[in-house]
Design an enzyme around this catalytic site. Structure first.
Site, PDB file in Angstrom:
ATOM      1  N   ASN A  78      -6.142 -12.294  -5.473  1.00 39.74           N
ATOM      2  CA  ASN A  78      -6.088 -13.616  -4.561  1.00 39.74           C
ATOM      3  C   ASN A  78      -7.736 -14.147  -4.511  1.00 39.74           C
ATOM      4  O   ASN A  78      -8.457 -14.018  -5.363  1.00 39.74           O
ATOM      5  CB  ASN A  78      -6.098 -13.155  -2.842  1.00 39.74           C
ATOM      6  CG  ASN A  78      -7.226 -12.194  -2.675  1.00 39.74           C
ATOM      7  OD1 ASN A  78      -8.306 -12.584  -2.595  1.00 39.74           O
ATOM      8  ND2 ASN A  78      -7.024 -10.959  -2.095  1.00 39.74           N
TER       9      ASN A  78
ATOM     10  N   ASP B 252      -2.193  -6.738   0.288  1.00 40.10           N
ATOM     11  CA  ASP B 252      -1.629  -6.084   1.079  1.00 40.10           C
ATOM     12  C   ASP B 252      -0.585  -5.141   0.295  1.00 40.10           C
ATOM     13  O   ASP B 252      -0.264  -4.110   0.793  1.00 40.10           O
ATOM     14  CB  ASP B 252      -0.596  -7.176   1.891  1.00 40.10           C
ATOM     15  CG  ASP B 252      -1.603  -7.802   2.792  1.00 40.10           C
ATOM     16  OD1 ASP B 252      -2.266  -7.194   3.343  1.00 40.10           O
ATOM     17  OD2 ASP B 252      -1.047  -9.003   3.116  1.00 40.10           O
TER      18      ASP B 252
ATOM     19  N   PRO C 237      -2.815   0.805   1.968  1.00 38.37           N
ATOM     20  CA  PRO C 237      -3.101   1.177   3.402  1.00 38.37           C
ATOM     21  C   PRO C 237      -3.842   0.031   4.003  1.00 38.37           C
ATOM     22  O   PRO C 237      -4.568  -0.764   3.420  1.00 38.37           O
ATOM     23  CB  PRO C 237      -3.921   2.457   3.098  1.00 38.37           C
ATOM     24  CG  PRO C 237      -4.408   2.344   1.605  1.00 38.37           C
ATOM     25  CD  PRO C 237      -3.358   1.653   0.979  1.00 38.37           C
ATOM     26  N   ASP C 238      -3.809  -0.127   5.448  1.00 36.15           N
ATOM     27  CA  ASP C 238      -4.730  -1.040   5.908  1.00 36.15           C
ATOM     28  C   ASP C 238      -5.972  -0.403   6.463  1.00 36.15           C
ATOM     29  O   ASP C 238      -6.150   0.448   7.320  1.00 36.15           O
ATOM     30  CB  ASP C 238      -3.899  -1.579   7.336  1.00 36.15           C
ATOM     31  CG  ASP C 238      -4.762  -2.608   8.062  1.00 36.15           C
ATOM     32  OD1 ASP C 238      -5.851  -2.778   8.013  1.00 36.15           O
ATOM     33  OD2 ASP C 238      -3.861  -3.521   8.389  1.00 36.15           O
TER      34      ASP C 238
ATOM     35  N   LEU D 267      -8.769  -1.549   7.801  1.00 39.50           N
ATOM     36  CA  LEU D 267      -9.451  -1.690   8.862  1.00 39.50           C
ATOM     37  C   LEU D 267      -8.587  -0.905  10.211  1.00 39.50           C
ATOM     38  O   LEU D 267      -9.131  -0.277  10.990  1.00 39.50           O
ATOM     39  CB  LEU D 267      -9.248  -3.505   9.301  1.00 39.50           C
ATOM     40  CG  LEU D 267      -9.536  -3.853  10.640  1.00 39.50           C
ATOM     41  CD1 LEU D 267     -11.173  -3.530  11.059  1.00 39.50           C
ATOM     42  CD2 LEU D 267      -9.296  -5.266  10.844  1.00 39.50           C
TER      43      LEU D 267
ATOM     44  N   LYS E 231      -3.649  -9.995  15.952  1.00 35.65           N
ATOM     45  CA  LYS E 231      -4.025  -8.795  14.988  1.00 35.65           C
ATOM     46  C   LYS E 231      -5.219  -7.858  15.375  1.00 35.65           C
ATOM     47  O   LYS E 231      -5.333  -6.553  15.236  1.00 35.65           O
ATOM     48  CB  LYS E 231      -4.811  -9.573  13.648  1.00 35.65           C
ATOM     49  CG  LYS E 231      -4.139  -9.610  12.464  1.00 35.65           C
ATOM     50  CD  LYS E 231      -4.890 -10.763  11.407  1.00 35.65           C
ATOM     51  CE  LYS E 231      -3.785 -11.046  10.626  1.00 35.65           C
ATOM     52  NZ  LYS E 231      -4.169 -12.076   9.651  1.00 35.65           N
TER      53      LYS E 231
ATOM     54  N   LYS F  23      -4.445  -4.171  15.017  1.00 32.75           N
ATOM     55  CA  LYS F  23      -5.365  -3.229  14.205  1.00 32.75           C
ATOM     56  C   LYS F  23      -6.335  -2.489  15.181  1.00 32.75           C
ATOM     57  O   LYS F  23      -7.013  -1.329  14.463  1.00 32.75           O
ATOM     58  CB  LYS F  23      -6.160  -4.337  13.354  1.00 32.75           C
ATOM     59  CG  LYS F  23      -5.377  -5.181  12.507  1.00 32.75           C
ATOM     60  CD  LYS F  23      -5.779  -5.237  11.029  1.00 32.75           C
ATOM     61  CE  LYS F  23      -4.824  -6.347  10.402  1.00 32.75           C
ATOM     62  NZ  LYS F  23      -5.043  -5.900   8.754  1.00 32.75           N
TER      63      LYS F  23
END
Ligand code: CTP
Length: 421
Positions: free
Chosen positions: A233, A301, A328-329, A331, A361, A365
């Site tokens: 990105n 992502d 995996p996220d 945060l 979010k 999160k």
């Protein structure tokens, strides 16, 4: 009575600015000073400032033929009663101990038969390092007088021995070595030095994050499709690097986990380079515990479900399928971690409904703050950002500002929040 003379050798460390004050104090005592600066000392203090203080030419380039003809290195030492190295960095001490003479300063030191006083100043770990202690022992055995450094908080954010003693104490020691009576009334009530008067100097002493560990992620991640292609990105990493720099300047112990970016590591920051989201997650976990974590990275992502070892070829059988697996996220997993940082901050890059998405979010999160920014323009690669801090208390918005200004403001808010407990 004949005027005593010292040859002051300034080597390159943050304490070099104090050498200007030292010159002023020594001259007040009626001692003449001539200065030699190493190349790296000139990064901290300009030869012009030093020349103004000594009212003399400043010597630095060994290969300046004019100087060598008129006044060579032997003469510089011959004219002095004492040679003072202040500040003496770990590097110049090591060169002296090894007998290396690769610039004017070290050549003078190898060639001189005059007494030498070294006034070391360096980071506490460098001071305590076995190599430095070995060099100091060698130099003492060689007859060099070493002035013990002070203990205390340092410009690098650590605490311990290594700080340059205050200039009046150095001036007193110089007088003692020269057999010159020291008049303490002449050192009192000094005006701030040029450097102390500069706004940046406050940053050296303003250290509200001293003793805190701060973890920052920055940049994009690259997810391999095959050995030569990847998913990426547009994140430049600049905002995260600016935040790491601001945290370090404010005294924090900073670990910066950086995706693939072309940025210089900010001073005092421990940097760990990673490529993929999985690597970033693993390094984040290794960096725990931390008082604060600021997740600025634009983590991909998804990653390719399969990334073959060999380059995918156009084999005439049509377009190859690209299937993706969710990363995996980092945060969100940190929010659930047994070592969850006390203050966990996420960033949200949004192109529309910025506050609404940030609030969603924050809940999703499980972090404490979301710093939301509008990336519908060119924010990801640009120099400026407009920000909103979204937390349980509401929304605080900041106008469009350069990324380093935003970084400092954010870290001031973090320091304030930590101080409130
Ligand atoms: N983040 C993370 N790990 C991921 C994805 C995001 O740690 N796999 C973190 C980012 O570092 C950032 C925050 O989550 O602090 C929000 O990132 P963002 O990309 O805006 O959110 P996403 O969860 O990816 O949501 P979406 O892309 O749907 O907006």
């Amino acid at each position: 009575m004949e005027t005593k003379r010292i040859l002051l050798i300034v080597s390159g460390g943050i304490a070099a600015y104090k050498s200007l004050e030292l010159v002023r104090l020594i001259k007040r005592q009626g001692i003449a000073v001539r200065a030699v600066m190493t190349q790296s000392a000139t990064e901290f203090v300009t030869p012009l400032s030093m020349g103004v203080m000594t009212e003399d030419q400043v010597y630095g380039d060994m290969f300046d033929l004019k100087e060598e003809r008129e006044i060579g290195h032997i003469q510089l030492s011959r004219q002095a009663d004492l040679i003072v190295i202040c500040p003496a960095t770990a590097n110049i001490l090591a060169k002296m101990a090894a007998g290396i003479a690769d610039d004017l300063a070290t050549t003078i030191l190898l060639a001189t038969d005059k007494p030498v006083l070294a006034v070391p100043a360096m980071n506490v770990r460098m001071w305590q390092h076995a190599a430095t202690q070995r060099n100091l022992a060698q130099l003492r055995a060689d007859g060099v007088t070493i002035m013990e450094p002070d203990s205390g908080a340092m410009a690098c954010g650590e605490f311990g021995p290594g700080r340059l003693p205050e200039p009046p104490a150095i001036a007193e020691r110089i007088c003692a070595m020269l057999g010159h009576s020291f008049d303490s009334t002449l050192t009192a009530g000094r005006a701030p030095t040029t450097l102390e008067a500069q706004p940046d100097f406050a940053d050296i002493t303003h250290r509200p994050l001293f003793g805190k560990r701060v973890l920052v992620t920055a940049g994009p991640t690259h997810e391999a499709i095959d050995p030569v292609r990847y998913i990426a990105n547009r994140s430049s990493g600049r905002q995260g690097f600016a935040i790491a720099a601001a945290a370090a300047e404010m005294g924090a112990e900073v670990t910066l986990i950086a995706g693939p970016v072309h940025l210089v590591t900010p001073p005092g920051v421990i940097r760990i380079d990673v490529e993929t989201a999985l690597e970033m997650q693993s390094e984040v976990e290794k960096a725990l515990p931390s008082d604060v974590a600021i997740m600025v990275a634009a983590v991909a992502d998804w990653r390719a479900t399969e990334a073959p070892d060999q380059k995918i070829k156009k084999d005439g059988k049509g377009i190859p399928p690209l299937t993706l697996t969710e990363n995996p996220d980092i945060l969100a997993s940190l929010a659930q971690h047994k070592n969850r940082p006390g203050l966990l901050i996420g960033f949200a890059a949004e192109t529309e409904k910025i506050i609404e998405h940030a609030q969603a979010k924050l809940a999703k999160k499980g972090c404490d703050w979301i710093v939301a920014n509008d990336v519908s323009g060119d924010v990801m690669g640009g120099a400026n950002n407009a920000f909103h801090i979204v937390n349980k208390d509401g929304v605080e918005s900041w106008p469009d500002s350069p990324k380093d200004v935003i970084a400092r403001k954010l870290m001031e808010r973090v320091a304030h929040a930590l101080a409130q407990g």
